[in-house]
Enzyme design. Sequence first.
Site, short mmCIF file in Angstrom:
data_model
loop_
_atom_site.label_atom_id
_atom_site.label_comp_id
_atom_site.label_asym_id
_atom_site.label_seq_id
_atom_site.Cartn_x
_atom_site.Cartn_y
_atom_site.Cartn_z
N ARG A 1 51.24 46.43 -74.87
CA ARG A 1 51.72 47.79 -74.63
C ARG A 1 52.19 48.44 -75.92
O ARG A 1 51.88 49.60 -76.20
CB ARG A 1 52.85 47.78 -73.58
CG ARG A 1 52.36 47.62 -72.15
CD ARG A 1 53.50 47.24 -71.21
NE ARG A 1 53.07 47.25 -69.80
CZ ARG A 1 52.36 46.28 -69.23
NH1 ARG A 1 51.96 45.24 -69.95
NH2 ARG A 1 52.02 46.36 -67.94
N GLY B 1 43.01 41.11 -69.92
CA GLY B 1 43.02 42.17 -68.93
C GLY B 1 43.73 43.41 -69.43
O GLY B 1 43.29 44.54 -69.19
N LYS C 1 53.49 38.73 -74.10
CA LYS C 1 52.11 39.23 -74.17
C LYS C 1 52.04 40.66 -73.63
O LYS C 1 51.44 41.54 -74.25
CB LYS C 1 51.17 38.34 -73.37
CG LYS C 1 49.73 38.84 -73.33
CD LYS C 1 48.89 38.18 -72.26
CE LYS C 1 49.19 38.71 -70.90
NZ LYS C 1 48.20 38.31 -69.87
N SER C 2 52.64 40.87 -72.46
CA SER C 2 52.54 42.19 -71.83
C SER C 2 53.20 43.26 -72.69
O SER C 2 52.68 44.39 -72.81
CB SER C 2 53.17 42.17 -70.44
OG SER C 2 54.51 41.74 -70.49
N LYS D 1 45.23 31.82 -74.95
CA LYS D 1 45.24 33.20 -74.45
C LYS D 1 46.60 33.85 -74.64
O LYS D 1 46.70 35.04 -74.96
CB LYS D 1 44.83 33.20 -72.98
CG LYS D 1 44.79 34.57 -72.34
CD LYS D 1 44.29 34.49 -70.92
CE LYS D 1 44.41 35.81 -70.19
NZ LYS D 1 43.62 36.89 -70.78
N ASP E 1 52.88 35.64 -61.64
CA ASP E 1 52.44 34.74 -62.72
C ASP E 1 53.12 33.38 -62.62
O ASP E 1 52.63 32.40 -63.19
CB ASP E 1 52.74 35.35 -64.09
CG ASP E 1 51.68 36.35 -64.53
OD1 ASP E 1 50.62 36.42 -63.89
OD2 ASP E 1 51.91 37.06 -65.53
N ARG F 1 43.46 31.99 -58.44
CA ARG F 1 44.61 31.11 -58.67
C ARG F 1 45.10 30.41 -57.40
O ARG F 1 45.58 29.27 -57.47
CB ARG F 1 45.74 31.89 -59.35
CG ARG F 1 45.43 32.16 -60.82
CD ARG F 1 46.47 33.02 -61.51
NE ARG F 1 46.29 32.94 -62.97
CZ ARG F 1 46.93 33.73 -63.84
NH1 ARG F 1 47.76 34.67 -63.41
NH2 ARG F 1 46.71 33.59 -65.13
#
Length: 433
Positions: A29, A97, A24-25, A418, A321, A352
């Site tokens: 990007r 985010g 995802k990250s 997500k 995470d 969390r």
Amino acid sequence: MKNTYHVKTQYKKINWEVNVPGSKSMTNRALLMAALADGTTRLKGVLFSDDSRNFLSSLKSLGFVVDANEQTKEVTVIGLNGALPVTSGEIFVGSAGTAARFLTAMLALAQGTFTVNASEQMKKRPMKPLFDVLTEMGAKITYLEQEGFLPVKIQGIGKTTGAGDTLHITLDISKSTQFLSALMLVSPMLKQGLRIEITSGRKEGSYIRITQKMMEQFGAKTEFDGENYLMPQGISYKAGTYQIEPDVSAACYFYAAAALTGGRTVVENVTWDCMQGDLKFIKLLEQLGCSVQETAFGIEVTGAADGSIKGITVDMKDFSDQTMTLAALAPFAQSPVRIENIGHIRLQESDRIHAVATELTRLGILCTEEEAAITIYPGTPKAGIVQTYDDHRMAMAFALIGLKVEGIEIANPMCCKKTFEEYFDVLEQLCAD
């Protein structure tokens, strides 16, 4: 899928070979850099999830030519060398985010007026440090609801030239390193260059290193001297073909399953060459008693023969995470597990630390919750429904407990859309084999 997912308990050692989606990250990007590059960029191994779809739809709302193929996991984006196709528009970033921070920074440096809207969850997440810096740089930000939070209306700085000295700004990244990544990623829009002085105690992190490495792979080299990040004058992104790594964060759930059952998991194409910080969790599994080796297919984790897990005290700031993943293993450890330096995860998709403590307590496990740490004591979890707080990582991690304990159900399992919408389908198939 139903409102709850009933985990199938495993009564033997698992022997799993798993494929996971793209990171995802890295996907988000790469999408941003492709949009800011000069020409057509082809991205391979793209993650398709709620977060990345919101990023893709935002780029389309801003007029970019984007072609996405979910079957082949590929996306092509036509970039305009740092310019935007439109001078007004509205985007919706959902609960992402990365999309919220990265696209906000891009719009603040662009020419025009734009609105950034978000989900109720994202409206509660911190944005003010980024807004403050962007305002200092010359953008005008109007809060449409609560001051310091999304949604906002942004009037961008507009065209920048190569004239003048390198722009110098200061930034606190104690609440999120995404603020820094956002500013670094959009820095090629500022032709005069950008120097970011970090004022917080925290100066770097694994996701910032991913940002630096990926910018370099796209042709924009950065520098870091321990206090300042420098993006030199005139850097730009080169269009081309880019392969996104598999999501190491997602892989870690399956590796943790090997630790729990004393079995074996190999995740395809996850190697020590991957740049993602959650590789540290695989190293942590070694400290917990697992054996780890790299094979021709990917890294393989084998749990201790008797399925035993060692207790540990660990600083997880740089791979936080996986806090929930370790928390799911902790009740089965031989001694307490203490996770430290994780205060910032209270400001993520859920609080969390509190979510972990609440749900483990609900299952009969003793926990001590602190502002930036949690200690979890060994015990036998009881059956129950785990609440997930609309947090994908709570859902995916706490499902692991059900591999050892009968009667564990996961509420709202599809919150994992997500980042990994097929997670429970994959888990179901693996548990049935």
